[in-house]
Design an enzyme around this catalytic site. Structure first.
Site, PDB file in Angstrom:
ATOM      1  N   LYS A  22       4.143  14.490  -2.324  1.00 38.61           N
ATOM      2  CA  LYS A  22       4.542  13.149  -1.844  1.00 38.61           C
ATOM      3  C   LYS A  22       4.172  12.080  -2.856  1.00 38.61           C
ATOM      4  CE  LYS A  22       2.603   9.732   1.368  1.00 38.61           C
ATOM      5  NZ  LYS A  22       1.457   9.175   0.635  1.00 38.61           N
ATOM      6  N   ASN A  23       2.912  12.084  -3.296  1.00 42.24           N
ATOM      7  CA  ASN A  23       2.477  10.952  -4.116  1.00 42.24           C
ATOM      8  C   ASN A  23       3.022  11.000  -5.543  1.00 42.24           C
ATOM      9  OD1 ASN A  23       1.315   9.755  -1.941  1.00 42.24           O
ATOM     10  ND2 ASN A  23      -0.780  10.399  -2.399  1.00 42.24           N
ATOM     11  N   ARG A  93       3.689   2.034   1.408  1.00 39.95           N
ATOM     12  CA  ARG A  93       2.752   1.600   0.381  1.00 39.95           C
ATOM     13  C   ARG A  93       3.377   1.695  -1.013  1.00 39.95           C
ATOM     14  NH1 ARG A  93      -1.536  -1.430  -0.694  1.00 39.95           N
ATOM     15  NH2 ARG A  93      -2.880  -0.565  -2.282  1.00 39.95           N
ATOM     16  N   CYS A 117      -0.328   3.315   5.150  1.00 38.48           N
ATOM     17  CA  CYS A 117      -1.508   3.559   5.979  1.00 38.48           C
ATOM     18  C   CYS A 117      -2.500   2.421   5.813  1.00 38.48           C
ATOM     19  CB  CYS A 117      -2.158   4.871   5.585  1.00 38.48           C
ATOM     20  SG  CYS A 117      -1.187   6.280   6.106  1.00 38.48           S
ATOM     21  N   ARG A 123      -6.232  -3.706   1.250  1.00 37.68           N
ATOM     22  CA  ARG A 123      -5.670  -2.847   0.191  1.00 37.68           C
ATOM     23  C   ARG A 123      -5.228  -3.717  -0.996  1.00 37.68           C
ATOM     24  NH1 ARG A 123      -2.829   2.622   2.399  1.00 37.68           N
ATOM     25  NH2 ARG A 123      -2.943   3.059   0.191  1.00 37.68           N
ATOM     26  N   PRO A 124      -6.185  -4.196  -1.769  1.00 38.57           N
ATOM     27  CA  PRO A 124      -5.895  -5.150  -2.839  1.00 38.57           C
ATOM     28  C   PRO A 124      -5.036  -4.559  -3.960  1.00 38.57           C
ATOM     29  CG  PRO A 124      -8.161  -4.357  -2.981  1.00 38.57           C
ATOM     30  CD  PRO A 124      -7.595  -3.806  -1.699  1.00 38.57           C
ATOM     31  N   ILE A 125      -4.328  -5.443  -4.683  1.00 36.75           N
ATOM     32  CA  ILE A 125      -3.563  -4.996  -5.854  1.00 36.75           C
ATOM     33  C   ILE A 125      -3.960  -5.828  -7.085  1.00 36.75           C
ATOM     34  CG2 ILE A 125      -1.616  -3.995  -4.586  1.00 36.75           C
ATOM     35  CD1 ILE A 125      -0.026  -6.562  -5.288  1.00 36.75           C
ATOM     36  N   ASP A 126      -5.210  -6.316  -7.074  1.00 29.20           N
ATOM     37  CA  ASP A 126      -5.658  -7.168  -8.182  1.00 29.20           C
ATOM     38  C   ASP A 126      -5.593  -6.462  -9.539  1.00 29.20           C
ATOM     39  OD1 ASP A 126      -7.851  -5.792  -6.670  1.00 29.20           O
ATOM     40  OD2 ASP A 126      -8.992  -6.337  -8.460  1.00 29.20           O
ATOM     41  N   GLN A 127      -5.855  -5.145  -9.561  1.00 28.27           N
ATOM     42  CA  GLN A 127      -5.838  -4.441 -10.850  1.00 28.27           C
ATOM     43  C   GLN A 127      -4.413  -4.304 -11.390  1.00 28.27           C
ATOM     44  OE1 GLN A 127      -8.875  -3.640 -12.447  1.00 28.27           O
ATOM     45  NE2 GLN A 127      -9.528  -4.891 -10.711  1.00 28.27           N
ATOM     46  N   ASP A 307      -7.857  11.937   0.413  1.00 27.15           N
ATOM     47  CA  ASP A 307      -6.747  12.279   1.308  1.00 27.15           C
ATOM     48  C   ASP A 307      -6.966  13.602   2.034  1.00 27.15           C
ATOM     49  OD1 ASP A 307      -5.604   9.934   0.520  1.00 27.15           O
ATOM     50  OD2 ASP A 307      -4.205  10.842  -0.901  1.00 27.15           O
ATOM     51  N   ARG A 399       5.532  10.865   7.648  1.00 30.52           N
ATOM     52  CA  ARG A 399       5.665  10.129   6.379  1.00 30.52           C
ATOM     53  C   ARG A 399       5.337  11.047   5.213  1.00 30.52           C
ATOM     54  NH1 ARG A 399       1.639   5.842   5.688  1.00 30.52           N
ATOM     55  NH2 ARG A 399       2.435   6.255   3.637  1.00 30.52           N
TER      56      ARG A 399
HETATM   57  N1  EPU Z   1      -8.262  -1.004  -5.354  1.00 25.19           N
HETATM   58  C1  EPU Z   1      -8.648  -2.280  -5.730  1.00 25.19           C
HETATM   59  N2  EPU Z   1      -7.753  -3.032  -6.453  1.00 25.19           N
HETATM   60  C2  EPU Z   1      -6.533  -2.570  -6.812  1.00 25.19           C
HETATM   61  C3  EPU Z   1      -6.156  -1.269  -6.450  1.00 25.19           C
HETATM   62  C4  EPU Z   1      -7.045  -0.508  -5.715  1.00 25.19           C
HETATM   63  O1  EPU Z   1      -9.740  -2.722  -5.411  1.00 25.19           O
HETATM   64  O2  EPU Z   1      -5.790  -3.312  -7.470  1.00 25.19           O
HETATM   65  C5  EPU Z   1      -9.224  -0.168  -4.614  1.00 25.19           C
HETATM   66  C6  EPU Z   1      -8.698   0.236  -3.252  1.00 25.19           C
HETATM   67  O3  EPU Z   1      -8.972  -0.745  -2.263  1.00 25.19           O
HETATM   68  C7  EPU Z   1      -9.436   1.545  -3.015  1.00 25.19           C
HETATM   69  C8  EPU Z   1      -9.542   2.149  -4.421  1.00 25.19           C
HETATM   70  O4  EPU Z   1      -9.365   1.047  -5.317  1.00 25.19           O
HETATM   71  O5  EPU Z   1     -10.708   1.302  -2.507  1.00 25.19           O
HETATM   72  C9  EPU Z   1      -8.552   3.217  -4.781  1.00 25.19           C
HETATM   73  O6  EPU Z   1      -7.227   2.766  -4.541  1.00 25.19           O
HETATM   74  P1  EPU Z   1      -5.964   3.343  -5.325  1.00 25.19           P
HETATM   75  O7  EPU Z   1      -5.282   2.213  -5.985  1.00 25.19           O
HETATM   76  O8  EPU Z   1      -6.383   4.517  -6.155  1.00 25.19           O
HETATM   77  O9  EPU Z   1      -5.066   3.856  -4.123  1.00 25.19           O
HETATM   78  P2  EPU Z   1      -3.507   3.703  -3.951  1.00 25.19           P
HETATM   79  O10 EPU Z   1      -2.827   3.839  -5.252  1.00 25.19           O
HETATM   80  O11 EPU Z   1      -3.205   2.519  -3.109  1.00 25.19           O
HETATM   81  C10 EPU Z   1      -3.047   6.231  -3.721  1.00 25.19           C
HETATM   82  C11 EPU Z   1      -2.423   7.141  -2.689  1.00 25.19           C
HETATM   83  C12 EPU Z   1      -3.343   7.252  -1.477  1.00 25.19           C
HETATM   84  C13 EPU Z   1      -4.711   7.758  -1.937  1.00 25.19           C
HETATM   85  C14 EPU Z   1      -5.271   6.878  -3.060  1.00 25.19           C
HETATM   86  C15 EPU Z   1      -6.560   7.426  -3.652  1.00 25.19           C
HETATM   87  C16 EPU Z   1      -0.065   6.814  -3.039  1.00 25.19           C
HETATM   88  C17 EPU Z   1       1.212   6.229  -2.560  1.00 25.19           C
HETATM   89  N3  EPU Z   1      -1.140   6.592  -2.289  1.00 25.19           N
HETATM   90  O12 EPU Z   1      -3.186   4.970  -3.067  1.00 25.19           O
HETATM   91  O13 EPU Z   1      -2.748   8.243  -0.682  1.00 25.19           O
HETATM   92  O14 EPU Z   1      -5.613   7.726  -0.845  1.00 25.19           O
HETATM   93  O15 EPU Z   1      -4.306   6.779  -4.118  1.00 25.19           O
HETATM   94  O16 EPU Z   1      -6.367   8.709  -4.125  1.00 25.19           O
HETATM   95  O17 EPU Z   1      -0.110   7.490  -4.058  1.00 25.19           O
HETATM   96  C18 EPU Z   1      -2.165   9.352   1.299  1.00 25.19           C
HETATM   97  O18 EPU Z   1      -1.387  10.043   0.639  1.00 25.19           O
HETATM   98  O19 EPU Z   1      -2.501   9.606   2.476  1.00 25.19           O
HETATM   99  C19 EPU Z   1      -2.741   8.161   0.667  1.00 25.19           C
HETATM  100  C20 EPU Z   1      -3.235   7.170   1.359  1.00 25.19           C
END
Ligand code: EPU
Length: 432
Positions: A22-23, A93, A117, A123-127, A307, A399
Site C-alpha cells: 500500500k505505502n 493521507r 488515519c 499530523r504535521p507536514i513542516d518537514q 504500523d 483502505r
Molecule cells: N512528522 C513531523 N513533521 C513532518 C512529518 C512527520 O513532525 O513534517 C512526524 C509525525 O508526526 C510522526 C513522525 O514524524 O510522529 C513520522 O511521520 P512520517 O512522516 O514518517 O509518517 P507519514 O509519512 O505521514 C507514513 C505511512 C504511515 C506510517 C508512517 C511511519 C504512508 C501513506 N503512511 O506516514 O502508515 O505509520 O509513515 O512509518 O506511507 C499505515 O499504513 O497504517 C500508516 C499510517
C-alpha cells in the site's frame, strides 16, 4: 454499514499471497505525474486508498486503464490542472504526495491538508514544507489548502530533516527528480517503500541514489519516459497475517514476501515462542507452544514498524507475563486498547507506553475500529477470542488490506463481511 463478524478461537492453517505494498503504491501512483508517457504498474493492491488516488488522477485528466486485478496503466501526458477535488484529497493521507509530484512536474500545486488515519494529533507536514522551501518554492497554507509554487524548475538543495519522516522523504524525492541540479536529503527515512519509489523513478529515467540509506542524492533530469514496474510486496500486510497465525496458533505460509523486510517482525515473534521459517519469497509461521511476553519499541525502518504495533499488542494480550510496548513514532497510537479491554485484554497506557498483562483468553465482543492498523488488530483479537466478535468501521481496514476476509477464510477462519442496514433499510445482505 458493513461489519465483520468473526467466530473466533480457531487456529489458522494454510497459505496466502500477500498483495503489493500500500505505502509504495500510494507514492508510485502520484509519481506517474512526473512521467511523460504511459507507465504500467503491476502488483497494485486492490484497496480503497488506491482506488481513490486513481480517481483523483482521472479527475485531473490522466488516462487510467485498469488492465487486470493487479495492473494499471497511467498516462499523465494530458493533465489539465494542478489541483484535484479537495474533498477527495482530504480522505487519504497519501494525497500529499500530489504536492511533491505536481510541484516537480509543473512548478505549481494546491492540495487539501491530508486526511487518513488520525492518531498523531495534527499530523504535521513542516518537514515537507521546509524541503520545498529549500528548493525555491513559496509555500502557503490557507483554509486547509497547502499551495506551493516555484518560478520555473525547482532547484536542487541540501535538506536535513529534523525527524525521520517517510512522507517528507518521498515528497522531496518527487519534487526533485525533474529539478535543476542535485538534491541531497540528509536523515532520510529508509523504509522499503522509499527504495521502491526510487526504483520506479529510476526505471523511468530518474537518477536517485542511496535510497535505503539515510542520505539520498537526486540528480535532476529533464524528462522521465514511460515504462513498466512491479510494486514490492506489502511488509505490513504480511506481518499482520504472521501476527494472526501467532495469535491463533496453527501454521501459515505467507507467500510473495521479501523476508528481509520482515526481519524485525520475525525476530519479535520468535522471542514470543513462535517459529518463523524464512524461504526465498515466503515465511512460514507456526505456533504450537504458549506465547511468551516480550518488549517492543517502534522505530523507523529497520526498527519494528509502528504500523505493526497494534497487531502485535493484540497478540501480546495472550502472552504469559508482562509486556511493555513503546510507540516511538506517533504520539497517539493506542486509541484501540479500549476495544481490546472489552474482550478481556489487560492494557494500561501512559503516554507512548502500553503495559500489557497477558490473560489466558479473550472473549468476543462488539468492537469499533478507529484506524487501519487498529482495525487489523481487532480482527486478530477476534480470531483469537472465544465466541463472536463484530467489528464496525471496517472501511478503515479496507483502505489498506486487499480482501482480508477472503484471505483469512482461505486459512480456515470463520469471518464474514455483513452489510448491516441503517434503520431505514429492511433486510440484511451478505457482501463477502
Ligand atoms: N512528522 C513531523 N513533521 C513532518 C512529518 C512527520 O513532525 O513534517 C512526524 C509525525 O508526526 C510522526 C513522525 O514524524 O510522529 C513520522 O511521520 P512520517 O512522516 O514518517 O509518517 P507519514 O509519512 O505521514 C507514513 C505511512 C504511515 C506510517 C508512517 C511511519 C504512508 C501513506 N503512511 O506516514 O502508515 O505509520 O509513515 O512509518 O506511507 C499505515 O499504513 O497504517 C500508516 C499510517
Amino acid at each position: 454499514m458493513t461489519k465483520y463478524v468473526i467466530n473466533g478461537g480457531k487456529p489458522l492453517f494454510g497459505e496466502l499471497e500477500v498483495s503489493g505494498a500500500k505505502n509504495a503504491a500510494v507514492a508510485i501512483i502520484p509519481a506517474a505525474l512526473l512521467v511523460d508517457g504511459q507507465c504500467r504498474i503491476e502488483n497494485i493492491p486492490r484497496i480503497s486508498d488506491v482506488t481513490m488516488l486513481l480517481g483523483i488522477l482521472r479527475q485531473m485528466g490522466a488516462k487510467v486503464n485498469v488492465v487486470n486485478k493487479s495492473a494499471v496503466e497511467i498516462d499523465c501526458s494530458n493533465i489539465n490542472g494542478t489541483q484535484a477535488t479537495f474533498d477527495d484529497m482530504r480522505r487519504i493521507r497519501a494525497s500529499y504526495y500530489l504536492l511533491g509530484a505536481l510541484l516537480g512536474r509543473y512548478g505549481k500545486a494546491s492540495i487539501a491538508m491530508p486526511g487518513g488515519c488520525n492518531f498523531g494529533g495534527v499530523r504535521p507536514i513542516d518537514q515537507h514544507i521546509k524541503g520545498f522551501a529549500a528548493m525555491g518554492a513559496s509555500v502557503g497554507i490557507k483554509n486547509g489548502i497547502v499551495s506551493a509554487e516555484t518560478a520555473g524548475r525547482a532547484s536542487g538543495a541540501t535538506i536535513y530533516f529534523d525527524i525521520v519522516s517517510v512522507g517528507a522523504t518521498i515528497n522531496i524525492i518527487l519534487s526533485s527528480v525533474l529539478a535543476q541540479g542535485r538534491t541531497v536529503i540528509e536523515n532520510a527515512a529508509k523504509e522499503p517503500h522509499i527504495v521502491d519509489l526510487a526504483s520506479f523513478l529510476n526505471s523511468m529515467g530518474a537518477d536517485v541514489r542511496g535510497a535505503g540509506t539515510n542520505i539520498i542524492k537526486i540528480n535532476g533530469v529533464r524528462r522521465l519516459a514511460g515504462g513498466s514496474y512491479s510494486i514490492i510486496p506489502d511488509q505490513i500486510e504480511a506481518g499482520t497475517y504472521m501476527a494472526a497465525a501467532a495469535g491463533t496458533g496453527g501454521s501459515v505460509a505467507v507467500k510473495n514476501v521479501i523476508p528481509k523486510h520482515l526481519a524485525s517482525i520475525s525476530g519479535k515473534l520468535r522471542e514470543m515462542g513462535v517459529e518463523v521459517f524464512e524461504g526465498d519469497d515466503a515465511v512460514v509461521v507456526t505456533r504450537e507452544a504458549p506465547l511468551r511476553r516480550t518488549n517492543v519499541i517502534t522505530l523507523p525502518y529497520p526498527g519494528f514498524p509502528t504500523d505493526m504495533q497494534p497487531q502485535l499488542s493484540a497478540v501480546l494480550c495472550l502472552a504469559k507475563g508482562t509486556s511493555v510496548v513503546t510507540e516511538g513514532v506517533w504520539d497517539n497510537r493506542f486509541k484501540y486498547v479500549g476495544e481490546l479491554a472489552k474482550m478481556g485484554g489487560n492494557i494500561q497506557v501512559g503516554g507512548r507506553t502500553a503495559i500489557i498483562e497477558g490473560v489466558a483468553a479473550l472473549t468476543g465482543a462488539p468492537l469499533k475500529s478507529c484506524d487501519l492498523r487498529a482495525g487489523a488488530a481487532l480482527v486478530i483479537a477476534g480470531l483469537c477470542a472465544g465466541g463472536v466478535t463484530e467489528i464496525e468501521g471496517v472501511e478503515y481496514i479496507e483502505r489498506g488490506y486487499e480482501d482480508i476476509v477472503g484471505k483469512l477464510r482461505g486459512l480456515g477462519a470463520d469471518i464474514r463481511s455483513i452489510y448491516a442496514p441503517d434503520r431505514s433499510e429492511f433486510s440484511m445482505r451478505t457482501v463477502g
